[in-house]
Design a protein around this motif. Sequence first.
Motif, PDB file in Angstrom:
ATOM      1  N   ARG A  42     132.351  51.806   6.957  1.00 50.39           N
ATOM      2  CA  ARG A  42     131.759  52.911   6.205  1.00 50.39           C
ATOM      3  C   ARG A  42     132.283  52.970   4.777  1.00 50.39           C
ATOM      4  NH1 ARG A  42     132.366  58.344   9.163  1.00 50.39           N
ATOM      5  NH2 ARG A  42     134.127  57.415  10.260  1.00 50.39           N
ATOM      6  N   LEU A  43     133.562  52.628   4.593  1.00 45.27           N
ATOM      7  CA  LEU A  43     134.137  52.621   3.252  1.00 45.27           C
ATOM      8  C   LEU A  43     133.480  51.557   2.385  1.00 45.27           C
ATOM      9  CD1 LEU A  43     136.196  53.504   1.145  1.00 45.27           C
ATOM     10  CD2 LEU A  43     137.892  52.043   2.261  1.00 45.27           C
ATOM     11  N   ILE A  44     133.287  50.366   2.939  1.00 41.84           N
ATOM     12  CA  ILE A  44     132.642  49.286   2.188  1.00 41.84           C
ATOM     13  C   ILE A  44     131.214  49.676   1.825  1.00 41.84           C
ATOM     14  CG2 ILE A  44     131.759  46.922   2.367  1.00 41.84           C
ATOM     15  CD1 ILE A  44     134.221  46.285   4.105  1.00 41.84           C
ATOM     16  N   ALA A  45     130.506  50.277   2.778  1.00 46.14           N
ATOM     17  CA  ALA A  45     129.129  50.692   2.526  1.00 46.14           C
ATOM     18  C   ALA A  45     129.063  51.757   1.435  1.00 46.14           C
ATOM     19  CB  ALA A  45     128.499  51.220   3.812  1.00 46.14           C
ATOM     20  N   ALA A  46     129.952  52.744   1.510  1.00 49.87           N
ATOM     21  CA  ALA A  46     129.964  53.826   0.518  1.00 49.87           C
ATOM     22  C   ALA A  46     130.278  53.286  -0.871  1.00 49.87           C
ATOM     23  CB  ALA A  46     130.982  54.895   0.913  1.00 49.87           C
ATOM     24  N   LYS A  47     131.218  52.334  -0.949  1.00 48.23           N
ATOM     25  CA  LYS A  47     131.566  51.748  -2.240  1.00 48.23           C
ATOM     26  C   LYS A  47     130.393  50.958  -2.806  1.00 48.23           C
ATOM     27  CE  LYS A  47     134.547  51.015  -5.501  1.00 48.23           C
ATOM     28  NZ  LYS A  47     135.022  52.148  -6.332  1.00 48.23           N
ATOM     29  N   ALA A  48     129.676  50.247  -1.942  1.00 48.08           N
ATOM     30  CA  ALA A  48     128.510  49.485  -2.395  1.00 48.08           C
ATOM     31  C   ALA A  48     127.411  50.417  -2.894  1.00 48.08           C
ATOM     32  CB  ALA A  48     127.994  48.608  -1.255  1.00 48.08           C
ATOM     33  N   ILE A 107     124.157  53.507   8.304  1.00 42.11           N
ATOM     34  CA  ILE A 107     125.411  54.050   7.776  1.00 42.11           C
ATOM     35  C   ILE A 107     125.114  55.078   6.682  1.00 42.11           C
ATOM     36  CG2 ILE A 107     127.507  53.486   6.472  1.00 42.11           C
ATOM     37  CD1 ILE A 107     127.574  50.818   7.918  1.00 42.11           C
ATOM     38  N   LYS A 108     124.138  54.771   5.832  1.00 43.12           N
ATOM     39  CA  LYS A 108     123.800  55.697   4.754  1.00 43.12           C
ATOM     40  C   LYS A 108     123.301  57.029   5.306  1.00 43.12           C
ATOM     41  CE  LYS A 108     120.830  56.343   0.742  1.00 43.12           C
ATOM     42  NZ  LYS A 108     119.736  55.811  -0.108  1.00 43.12           N
TER      43      LYS A 108
END
Length: 405
Positions: free
Chosen positions: A348-354, A379-380
């Motif tokens: 989730r952290l990687i997705a949020a950063k992207a 995830i979004k």
Amino acid sequence: MASETEPLSGRFPDSDPAIDPFPEYSATAIVARDATTFPKSEPLGKAPVGKSQQTPRSGRARSRLRERSDGKVAPVRIEDRIIGSSPAIDRLRRQIVQYAPEEASVCIFGESGVGKELVAQELHRLSGRADETFLPINAGAIPETLATAELFGHQKGSFTDAHVSRDGAFLEANGGTLYLDEIGEMSTFIQAQLLRVLDDGKVSRIGSRVAEQVDVRLITATNRNLHKRIAEKAFRGDFYYRITELAVTAPPLRERGDDVIEIAEHLIRHHKNPNYRGAVLTPRAVDRIMSYKFPGNVRELRNLIVRAVVHARGEKILPEHLLFDHDDPVVEAGGAASIADGRDLVSRLIAAKALEQTNGNVTKAAVLADMTRSSFHKIKQEMKTEDYAAVVRQLRARLRAVLDV
């Protein structure tokens, strides 16, 4: 980056421990009201003025003074009472200073726990009525059957159990300020009675035919959408326009940025146990606090800091000392429940950063994060917000707490 053992000391200027800018948020009792006066000390070298000699309220000095530890008199600044440096809180302070000298009614809007009563106190303290009574009433806690007697008073024998005559809130606050919290919960019947009093300045006790003149400035507060209440026929439009001659909005804590840390450190310095006032927030504790949304606002922050200081016993406050009321149980437990929990947080952290880097473009973010578009879209959706920077901060803090790094 600072180490965990490095305290965040000296971030904000200290203030007088005798001044508590966050009054207790308990509901005012109906039968035992807490009427408060804010005494004004005279400047050094100036003799006190008798009440009959005082200038009209519109011409009184606006500064309020306090006794310092060295015996000298110093002004109590609004910054000592309403803590914070954010643009939102600075704007609120400017409005308070501007509106305080006026006699117009003020309605304070804001979520539960933001400190609406503190705003009302400052409007009174900086007004020409500061030497008179400030009377807070929880309007939402008064049963409709008792509201008339509570607000306007009654004569002895006017109804069952009326064994003595009694002043109502308007007579008790005569000359001062009456603060009605949760005004949006009051029935339209009582609103109509209040409107009449506000229009002609007279109250009649139950059982009396004599109307008594009162001089009261009314300040109200609500966490409800009054326009919606009016559309639902639960709030009178004419009463709304009467109480909102002036209006202010107390911002929620999540919109105040670094104010949350400034307030937290102030609360530590004013902890009830003086032996614990030397506690300091560690960098990871600061990150942890900043990543949290505080749905209960300042009231919830106060509870959090009280618990943290007690658990830290006045020493360095670590993330494990922060016991939130509304938080992920994985983080509250102080460690990961399983490898899967940590892996999920990382994803989730990687997705949020992207998403943050691509301004929310799912296709570009999925390529950047090397994920399938369908997984990324799921995830979004789970984020339920487009404030990706805030999600990144929150997930980073949670991951640190889980991994204890």
